[in-house]
Design a protein around this motif. Structure first.
Motif, short mmCIF file in Angstrom:
data_model
loop_
_atom_site.label_atom_id
_atom_site.label_comp_id
_atom_site.label_asym_id
_atom_site.label_seq_id
_atom_site.Cartn_x
_atom_site.Cartn_y
_atom_site.Cartn_z
N SER A 158 0.81 -1.22 0.00
CA SER A 158 0.00 0.00 0.00
C SER A 158 0.84 1.26 0.00
O SER A 158 0.31 2.36 -0.14
CB SER A 158 -0.91 0.00 1.24
OG SER A 158 -0.13 0.07 2.42
N GLY A 159 2.16 1.10 0.17
CA GLY A 159 3.03 2.26 0.23
C GLY A 159 3.05 2.94 1.58
O GLY A 159 3.64 4.01 1.74
N GLU A 160 2.40 2.34 2.58
CA GLU A 160 2.38 2.92 3.92
C GLU A 160 3.68 2.61 4.66
O GLU A 160 4.47 1.77 4.24
CB GLU A 160 1.19 2.38 4.70
CG GLU A 160 -0.16 2.75 4.10
CD GLU A 160 -1.31 2.13 4.88
OE1 GLU A 160 -1.03 1.37 5.82
OE2 GLU A 160 -2.47 2.42 4.54
N SER A 161 3.88 3.28 5.77
CA SER A 161 5.10 3.10 6.54
C SER A 161 5.14 1.73 7.20
O SER A 161 4.11 1.14 7.49
CB SER A 161 5.20 4.19 7.62
OG SER A 161 4.13 4.07 8.53
N THR A 162 6.35 1.23 7.44
CA THR A 162 6.50 0.00 8.21
C THR A 162 6.50 0.35 9.69
O THR A 162 6.62 1.50 10.08
CB THR A 162 7.82 -0.71 7.84
OG1 THR A 162 8.91 0.20 8.06
CG2 THR A 162 7.81 -1.15 6.39
N THR A 163 6.38 -0.67 10.53
CA THR A 163 6.25 -0.46 11.97
C THR A 163 7.32 -1.25 12.73
O THR A 163 7.60 -2.39 12.39
CB THR A 163 4.86 -0.88 12.46
OG1 THR A 163 3.87 -0.12 11.79
CG2 THR A 163 4.72 -0.67 13.96
N ILE A 164 7.90 -0.64 13.75
CA ILE A 164 8.80 -1.30 14.68
C ILE A 164 8.16 -1.24 16.05
O ILE A 164 7.81 -0.16 16.54
CB ILE A 164 10.19 -0.64 14.71
CG1 ILE A 164 10.87 -0.74 13.35
CG2 ILE A 164 11.07 -1.28 15.78
CD1 ILE A 164 12.20 0.01 13.28
N ALA A 165 7.98 -2.39 16.68
CA ALA A 165 7.34 -2.46 17.99
C ALA A 165 8.40 -2.69 19.07
O ALA A 165 9.23 -3.60 18.94
CB ALA A 165 6.30 -3.57 18.03
N ILE A 166 8.36 -1.90 20.12
CA ILE A 166 9.32 -1.99 21.22
C ILE A 166 8.60 -2.43 22.48
O ILE A 166 7.58 -1.87 22.86
CB ILE A 166 10.00 -0.63 21.49
CG1 ILE A 166 10.72 -0.13 20.24
CG2 ILE A 166 10.97 -0.74 22.66
CD1 ILE A 166 11.28 1.28 20.40
N GLY A 167 9.12 -3.45 23.15
CA GLY A 167 8.68 -3.83 24.48
C GLY A 167 9.66 -3.26 25.48
O GLY A 167 10.88 -3.32 25.27
N THR A 168 9.18 -2.68 26.57
CA THR A 168 10.10 -2.02 27.49
C THR A 168 9.59 -2.06 28.92
O THR A 168 8.38 -2.03 29.18
CB THR A 168 10.32 -0.55 27.08
OG1 THR A 168 11.25 0.07 27.96
CG2 THR A 168 9.02 0.24 27.09
N VAL A 169 10.54 -2.14 29.86
CA VAL A 169 10.22 -1.92 31.26
C VAL A 169 10.22 -0.42 31.51
O VAL A 169 10.75 0.37 30.71
CB VAL A 169 11.25 -2.61 32.19
CG1 VAL A 169 11.16 -4.12 32.06
CG2 VAL A 169 12.67 -2.13 31.89
N ALA A 170 9.61 0.00 32.61
CA ALA A 170 9.37 1.43 32.84
C ALA A 170 10.66 2.24 32.92
O ALA A 170 10.71 3.39 32.47
CB ALA A 170 8.56 1.62 34.12
N THR A 171 11.74 1.66 33.48
CA THR A 171 12.94 2.46 33.68
C THR A 171 13.56 2.92 32.37
O THR A 171 14.23 3.96 32.33
CB THR A 171 13.99 1.68 34.49
OG1 THR A 171 14.16 0.38 33.93
CG2 THR A 171 13.59 1.58 35.94
N PHE A 172 13.36 2.18 31.27
CA PHE A 172 13.91 2.63 29.99
C PHE A 172 13.25 3.92 29.52
O PHE A 172 13.84 4.66 28.73
CB PHE A 172 13.75 1.54 28.93
CG PHE A 172 14.94 0.63 28.81
CD1 PHE A 172 15.94 0.87 27.89
CD2 PHE A 172 15.05 -0.49 29.62
CE1 PHE A 172 17.04 0.04 27.78
CE2 PHE A 172 16.13 -1.34 29.52
CZ PHE A 172 17.14 -1.08 28.60
N LEU A 173 12.05 4.18 29.99
CA LEU A 173 11.38 5.43 29.63
C LEU A 173 12.04 6.62 30.29
O LEU A 173 11.81 7.77 29.91
CB LEU A 173 9.90 5.36 30.02
CG LEU A 173 9.12 4.21 29.38
CD1 LEU A 173 7.68 4.18 29.90
CD2 LEU A 173 9.13 4.32 27.86
N HIS A 174 12.87 6.36 31.30
CA HIS A 174 13.60 7.43 31.99
C HIS A 174 15.09 7.38 31.64
O HIS A 174 15.86 8.14 32.23
CB HIS A 174 13.44 7.28 33.51
CG HIS A 174 12.03 7.35 33.98
ND1 HIS A 174 11.37 8.54 34.21
CD2 HIS A 174 11.11 6.37 34.24
CE1 HIS A 174 10.13 8.30 34.60
NE2 HIS A 174 9.95 6.99 34.63
#
Length: 302
Positions: A89-105
């Protein structure tokens, strides 16, 4: 005998997850007799039963051994179909990330923002999950990058150490300057072991290395909850550097550095080996660099 179809593997996964033939059949929009027949054919292919059917439906050891592989196969097929549809379709591809909360900081949001700015046709999604659950998610292609505190033990993945966690004593501001030893008799706010055995055991281990057993009064499943409980005077906590840094401007709290020792938790960024040379590999290394730069490079006031 022909190899099992993806549809049959999906039926196998559905019954393993639901535990009842009728519920699994309804979830898969198939009749119960048809579901039973498909699973019998799968068991014939394997050569042994995959489920015990009495007194309740549950996996046999053979079923337990095959379940993660079935999830990986179905997940890979779903991922293939999704990427193929996006490319078609020409749309963007997706990358999914799994993370624990501390990586958000510890720089993950900044790494994602920079990556998507440079690669606007790639959509990046995140999903907070425990370190233990991310293993199956990665192998099952539910996520493409795992950010946690447990290396995934599988030959098909690459685990890169990101940063080692250091800890800070977090106390209400009126206790500013108190040492961990002086705080030994105070109630502790700590992670419930089922939510994060690594954090739980590390905090208990640090306390024991300072000569006391923590008096655990409150157990949480998130650092935000732990810090907020301390801010309300319900106890004290040991928080990792990313959380201490993000909360250091909270006037209700005071932080002081604790010697965590060589057994402090190690953070890991893990991807499937097949993705190493593509955008997933590029983003994973950006997360590693961001994590290392955010760990202890910026000073904090004790």
């Amino acid at each position: 005998m022909s190899e099992p179809s993806l549809r049959r593997l999906r039926y196998f996964i559905a019954l393993a997850e639901h535990g009842k033939f009728q519920t699994a059949a309804e979830a898969m929009s198939i009749s119960q007799p048809a579901l039973s027949a498909e699973l019998r054919r799968l068991e014939d292919f394997v050569g042994r039963p995959l489920f015990l059917r009495s007194p309740s439906t549950r996996l046999t050891p053979a079923g337990q051994a095959l379940l993660p592989h079935a999830k990986a196969a179905v997940g890979a097929a779903n991922r293939f179909n999704g990427v193929a549809a996006e490319l078609g379709s020409g749309e963007s591809t997706t990358i999914a990330i799994g993370t624990v909360a501390t990586f958000l900081h510890r720089g993950l949001p900044e790494a994602v923002k920079d990556f998507t700015t440079d690669r606007p046709r790639i959509s990046v999604t995140t999903r907070e999950a425990t370190s233990a659950s991310q293993s199956d998610m990665l192998l099952g292609h539910e996520i493409d990058i795992s950010c946690g505190h447990m290396p995934v033990q599988h030959p098909g993945v690459i685990c890169t150490p990101a940063a080692r966690e250091n800890f800070w004593l977090c106390v209400p501001s009126e206790l500013n300057g108190i040492s961990l030893a002086e705080a030994a008799d105070r109630p502790f706010v700590i992670f419930h072991r089922s939510a994060s055995p690594i954090y739980h055991d590390t905090v208990v281990g640090i306390c024991r290395s300072h000569g006391f057993e923590p008096r655990i009064h409150h157990e949480t499943t998130s650092w935000a909850t732990a810090v907020e409980m301390v801010a309300h005077g319900l106890g004290i906590a040991l928080a990792p550097t990313p959380l201490a840094r993000s909360s250091r401007r909270d006037e209700r709290l005071s932080f002081s550095r604790i010697e965590s020792g060589p057994n402090a938790p190690q953070a890991w960024v893990t991807i499937r080996r097949e993705d190493q040379s593509g955008p997933v590999g590029e983003l994973s290394m950006a997360i590693v660099v961001a994590s290392e730069e955010s760990t202890d490079t910026a000073p904090m006031t004790d």
